[in-house]
Design a protein around this motif. Structure first.
Motif, PDB file in Angstrom:
ATOM      1  N   LYS A 111       0.828  -1.213   0.000  1.00 49.31           N
ATOM      2  CA  LYS A 111       0.000   0.000   0.000  1.00 49.31           C
ATOM      3  C   LYS A 111       0.861   1.262   0.000  1.00 49.31           C
TER       4      LYS A 111
ATOM      5  N   ILE B 288       0.309   5.294   1.319  1.00 48.33           N
ATOM      6  CA  ILE B 288      -0.581   6.271   1.964  1.00 48.33           C
ATOM      7  C   ILE B 288      -0.332   7.629   1.307  1.00 48.33           C
TER       8      ILE B 288
ATOM      9  N   HIS C  42      -0.212   8.317  10.490  1.00 50.36           N
ATOM     10  CA  HIS C  42      -0.096   8.697  11.907  1.00 50.36           C
ATOM     11  C   HIS C  42      -1.389   9.345  12.416  1.00 50.36           C
TER      12      HIS C  42
ATOM     13  N   VAL D 262      -4.232   9.015  11.276  1.00 52.87           N
ATOM     14  CA  VAL D 262      -5.286   7.998  11.190  1.00 52.87           C
ATOM     15  C   VAL D 262      -5.328   7.127  12.450  1.00 52.87           C
ATOM     16  N   VAL D 263      -4.198   6.983  13.120  1.00 49.72           N
ATOM     17  CA  VAL D 263      -4.166   6.176  14.349  1.00 49.72           C
ATOM     18  C   VAL D 263      -5.045   6.839  15.425  1.00 49.72           C
TER      19      VAL D 263
ATOM     20  N   ALA E  91      -1.927   0.846  16.471  1.00 52.23           N
ATOM     21  CA  ALA E  91      -1.962   0.924  15.000  1.00 52.23           C
ATOM     22  C   ALA E  91      -3.360   1.336  14.566  1.00 52.23           C
ATOM     23  N   SER E  92      -3.492   1.650  13.281  1.00 52.23           N
ATOM     24  CA  SER E  92      -4.824   1.804  12.676  1.00 52.23           C
ATOM     25  C   SER E  92      -4.993   0.656  11.689  1.00 52.23           C
TER      26      SER E  92
ATOM     27  N   ILE F 137      -5.432   0.871   8.539  1.00 54.04           N
ATOM     28  CA  ILE F 137      -5.316   1.311   7.136  1.00 54.04           C
ATOM     29  C   ILE F 137      -4.484   0.342   6.283  1.00 54.04           C
ATOM     30  N   ASP F 138      -3.350  -0.138   6.819  1.00 54.49           N
ATOM     31  CA  ASP F 138      -2.473  -0.981   5.998  1.00 54.49           C
ATOM     32  C   ASP F 138      -3.141  -2.317   5.680  1.00 54.49           C
TER      33      ASP F 138
END
Ligand code: MEV
Length: 306
Positions: A8, A10, A15, A17-18, A125-126, A128-129
């Motif tokens: 991915k 971004i 950051h 997003v966390v 973490a979020s 997103i990954d």
């Protein structure tokens, strides 16, 4: 049985997003593949699955019931420590393979399990990954659901609503500093800063606003504005302590032939991404500044069996 999942990129919002702020990502055309065959004991690339470098694989294995142990082979085109989601791609491809053996792969289930794996191994973490690796294509993360909602993931009073978003077909130039930094401590340091500094908390909120403006600019095909917003996002990430002099150097070199550039992923090293309509010239400029450079495109395919 085998499955693959993409790395991915971004574009805006790492950051932040966390903390539940918006972020925009896309899957890229560099993938990880995981192959599995029944074997008398668990193996990863012929060696022990207990080796530290297989900790994401091992945590993924613990999430899915299989009828017996497997020999896993992991092949990844996603460079590790480059901010391009290599651990998420390997985690999600492993989950895809294990679920594929059971007969069905469901991107939402895999995204949820992938996020748990990342949280167990890396800490805060979020999603997103792991969600980008599961869903493929462009993803917009928002705190509230809107049209295009794929799934919602919650943890410790934070909620991430993951949405499908169409991005214009663009070439992205990656400049890899070759310096690798662990994501977990970078994320933890940002949290510490935000907890003690109002400026840092403000930077996180501004990154959230930049993400939404950046998406608007990309949709209007206003690459000049999108590039300015990338530059500002880079400055704010540096203010949050996740920059590196080499990332500034590569971003400055890239900006001469592109609309804008920013670090991508956790930072502290890793890569920059530049938005350029002269990708080859930007690649050369990054190389001349001492980085490894290549071009990636958006990949619409998420986790898939092979
Ligand atoms: C890392 O690719 C992205 C971060 O925002 C961490 C995360 O969202 O888990 C830095």
């Amino acid at each position: 049985m085998a499955a693959s999942a993409p790395g991915k990129l971004i574009l805006f919002g790492e950051h932040a997003v966390v903390f539940g702020e918006p972020a925009l990502s896309t899957a890229i055309n560099l993938r990880a593949e995981v192959y599995a065959r029944p074997h008398p004991e668990w193996r990863a690339d012929g060696g022990s699955i207990d080796e530290p470098r297989y900790r994401y694989v091992k945590a993924a294995v613990a999430k899915v019931k299989t009828s017996g142990p497997l020999w896993l082979e992991i092949r990844s085109m996603v460079p590790s420590g480059a901010g391009l989601g290599s651990s998420a791609a390997v985690t999600v491809a492993t989950l895809g393979t294990l679920h594929g053996i059971g007969g069905s792969i469901d991107a939402k289930t895999i995204a949820r399990e992938g996020f748990e794996v990342e949280h167990e191994v890396q800490g805060r973490a979020s999603p997103i990954d792991t969600s980008t690796a599961s869903a493929g294509g462009g993803l917009l993360v928002l705190p509230k659901p809107q049209d295009g909602l794929l799934w919602t993931i919650e943890r410790d009073a934070r909620r991430w609503c993951l949405h499908r978003t169409d991005l214009p077909s663009l070439d992205f130039v990656i400049g890899n500093s070759g310096i690798s930094a662990a994501t977990g401590p970078l994320v933890a340091n940002v949290k510490e800063r935000v907890d003690r500094s109002r400026e840092a908390a403000g930077a996180v909120r501004e990154i959230g606003r930049i993400t939404l403006d950046g998406l608007d600019a990309l949709r209007r095909n206003d690459l000049v504005e999108a590039g300015h917003l990338m530059d500002r996002n880079h400055a704010l990430l540096t203010q949050l302590g996740v920059g590196h002099p080499m990332l500034d150097r590569l971003a400055d070199a890239a900006r001469k032939t592109s609309y804008g550039a920013k670090l991508t992923g956790a930072g502290g090293g890793g890569s920059i991404v530049a938005l350029s309509d002269r990708p080859q010239e930007t690649v050369e400029a990054i190389r001349a500044a001492g980085g490894k450079a290549f071009v990636v495109r958006s990949d619409p395919t998420g986790v898939a069996t092979l």
